[in-house]
Design a protein around this motif. Structure first.
Motif, PDB file in Angstrom:
ATOM      1  N   ASP A  72       0.851  -1.175   0.000  1.00 53.22           N
ATOM      2  CA  ASP A  72       0.000   0.000   0.000  1.00 53.22           C
ATOM      3  C   ASP A  72       0.896   1.238   0.000  1.00 53.22           C
ATOM      4  OD1 ASP A  72      -2.502   1.484   0.348  1.00 53.22           O
ATOM      5  OD2 ASP A  72      -1.690   1.920   2.345  1.00 53.22           O
ATOM      6  N   GLY A  73       0.717   2.113  -0.985  1.00 52.55           N
ATOM      7  CA  GLY A  73       1.559   3.297  -1.135  1.00 52.55           C
ATOM      8  C   GLY A  73       1.510   4.225   0.058  1.00 52.55           C
ATOM      9  N   ASP A  74       0.308   4.515   0.567  1.00 52.94           N
ATOM     10  CA  ASP A  74       0.174   5.429   1.698  1.00 52.94           C
ATOM     11  C   ASP A  74       0.847   4.867   2.950  1.00 52.94           C
ATOM     12  OD1 ASP A  74      -1.222   7.340   0.232  1.00 52.94           O
ATOM     13  OD2 ASP A  74      -3.165   6.404   0.661  1.00 52.94           O
ATOM     14  N   ALA A  75       0.646   3.584   3.193  1.00 58.19           N
ATOM     15  CA  ALA A  75       1.256   2.963   4.366  1.00 58.19           C
ATOM     16  C   ALA A  75       2.782   2.951   4.241  1.00 58.19           C
ATOM     17  CB  ALA A  75       0.729   1.543   4.545  1.00 58.19           C
ATOM     18  N   SER A  76       3.291   2.700   3.047  1.00 56.86           N
ATOM     19  CA  SER A  76       4.740   2.686   2.837  1.00 56.86           C
ATOM     20  C   SER A  76       5.343   4.068   3.062  1.00 56.86           C
ATOM     21  CB  SER A  76       5.064   2.217   1.422  1.00 56.86           C
ATOM     22  OG  SER A  76       4.660   0.882   1.250  1.00 56.86           O
ATOM     23  N   LEU A  77       4.705   5.097   2.512  1.00 58.10           N
ATOM     24  CA  LEU A  77       5.199   6.464   2.708  1.00 58.10           C
ATOM     25  C   LEU A  77       5.156   6.860   4.173  1.00 58.10           C
ATOM     26  CD1 LEU A  77       3.734   8.394  -0.348  1.00 58.10           C
ATOM     27  CD2 LEU A  77       6.130   7.937   0.142  1.00 58.10           C
ATOM     28  N   LYS A  78       4.093   6.483   4.878  1.00 53.80           N
ATOM     29  CA  LYS A  78       3.976   6.799   6.294  1.00 53.80           C
ATOM     30  C   LYS A  78       5.101   6.128   7.084  1.00 53.80           C
ATOM     31  CE  LYS A  78       0.897   6.470  10.226  1.00 53.80           C
ATOM     32  NZ  LYS A  78      -0.368   5.946  10.765  1.00 53.80           N
ATOM     33  N   SER A  79       5.401   4.892   6.744  1.00 53.31           N
ATOM     34  CA  SER A  79       6.473   4.163   7.422  1.00 53.31           C
ATOM     35  C   SER A  79       7.824   4.818   7.188  1.00 53.31           C
ATOM     36  CB  SER A  79       6.500   2.711   6.916  1.00 53.31           C
ATOM     37  OG  SER A  79       7.620   2.035   7.382  1.00 53.31           O
ATOM     38  N   VAL A  80       8.096   5.245   5.952  1.00 55.62           N
ATOM     39  CA  VAL A  80       9.371   5.897   5.635  1.00 55.62           C
ATOM     40  C   VAL A  80       9.470   7.238   6.364  1.00 55.62           C
ATOM     41  CG1 VAL A  80      10.675   6.992   3.756  1.00 55.62           C
ATOM     42  CG2 VAL A  80       9.671   4.733   3.424  1.00 55.62           C
ATOM     43  N   ARG A  81       8.383   7.994   6.380  1.00 51.18           N
ATOM     44  CA  ARG A  81       8.393   9.293   7.050  1.00 51.18           C
ATOM     45  C   ARG A  81       8.640   9.135   8.546  1.00 51.18           C
ATOM     46  NH1 ARG A  81       3.454  11.253   3.465  1.00 51.18           N
ATOM     47  NH2 ARG A  81       4.647  12.323   1.837  1.00 51.18           N
ATOM     48  N   GLU A  82       8.027   8.131   9.157  1.00 52.12           N
ATOM     49  CA  GLU A  82       8.238   7.892  10.587  1.00 52.12           C
ATOM     50  C   GLU A  82       9.676   7.448  10.859  1.00 52.12           C
ATOM     51  OE1 GLU A  82       5.254   5.034  11.635  1.00 52.12           O
ATOM     52  OE2 GLU A  82       3.651   6.550  11.648  1.00 52.12           O
ATOM     53  N   LYS A  83      10.203   6.601   9.995  1.00 51.22           N
ATOM     54  CA  LYS A  83      11.553   6.074  10.197  1.00 51.22           C
ATOM     55  C   LYS A  83      12.600   7.171  10.099  1.00 51.22           C
ATOM     56  CE  LYS A  83      14.762   2.592   8.422  1.00 51.22           C
ATOM     57  NZ  LYS A  83      14.928   1.491   7.485  1.00 51.22           N
ATOM     58  N   TYR A  84      12.415   8.109   9.163  1.00 54.50           N
ATOM     59  CA  TYR A  84      13.418   9.155   8.944  1.00 54.50           C
ATOM     60  C   TYR A  84      12.995  10.519   9.453  1.00 54.50           C
ATOM     61  CZ  TYR A  84      15.604   5.629   6.040  1.00 54.50           C
ATOM     62  OH  TYR A  84      16.195   4.478   5.588  1.00 54.50           O
ATOM     63  N   ASN A  85      11.923  10.572  10.224  1.00 59.32           N
ATOM     64  CA  ASN A  85      11.408  11.821  10.800  1.00 59.32           C
ATOM     65  C   ASN A  85      11.263  12.919   9.747  1.00 59.32           C
ATOM     66  OD1 ASN A  85      11.294  10.785  13.458  1.00 59.32           O
ATOM     67  ND2 ASN A  85      13.501  11.126  13.652  1.00 59.32           N
ATOM     68  N   VAL A  86      10.606  12.577   8.672  1.00 61.50           N
ATOM     69  CA  VAL A  86      10.409  13.550   7.587  1.00 61.50           C
ATOM     70  C   VAL A  86       9.008  14.105   7.647  1.00 61.50           C
ATOM     71  CG1 VAL A  86      10.518  13.938   5.108  1.00 61.50           C
ATOM     72  CG2 VAL A  86      12.021  12.274   6.188  1.00 61.50           C
TER      73      VAL A  86
END
Length: 86
Positions: A72-86
Motif C-alpha cells: 500500500d503506497g500510503d502505508a509505505s510512505l507513512k512508514s518511511v516518514r516515521e523512520k526518517y522523521n520527515v
C-alpha cells in the motif's frame, strides 16, 4: 541501418574508433561472411547497459505485480516518514 564490416578492416584502428564514436548503433564484424563480433563506443555501451538494467527492473516489477506482491503506497510512505522523521 546497421554497419557491417569484415574482420580484416579492424587493422584500421583509428578509422574503426571514429566509426564507433559517430554511430548510434553497434558495428557488426563478419568473419568469412558470417557474424563474428559486435563493437561499440564505451559511451554507447554504458547507455545500452543502463537501459538493459532499467528494462530488467521493469520486468521484475511487472512480475511482482502479477504475483500480487504489492504494498500500500500510503502505508509505505507513512512508514518511511516515521523512520526518517520527515
Amino acid at each position: 541501418m546497421p554497419q557491417i564490416i569484415p574482420i580484416r578492416d579492424l587493422k584500421n584502428t583509428s578509422e574503426i574508433s571514429q566509426m564507433c564514436h559517430e554511430s548510434n548503433e553497434p558495428i557488426f564484424i563478419t568473419k568469412n561472411g558470417y557474424g563474428d563480433m559486435v563493437i561499440m563506443s564505451m559511451k554507447m555501451y554504458e547507455e545500452k547497459m543502463f537501459m538493459l538494467d532499467v528494462y530488467s527492473k521493469l520486468n521484475a516489477a511487472e512480475e511482482q505485480l502479477a504475483e500480487g506482491k504489492v504494498l500500500d503506497g500510503d502505508a509505505s510512505l507513512k512508514s518511511v516518514r516515521e523512520k526518517y522523521n520527515v
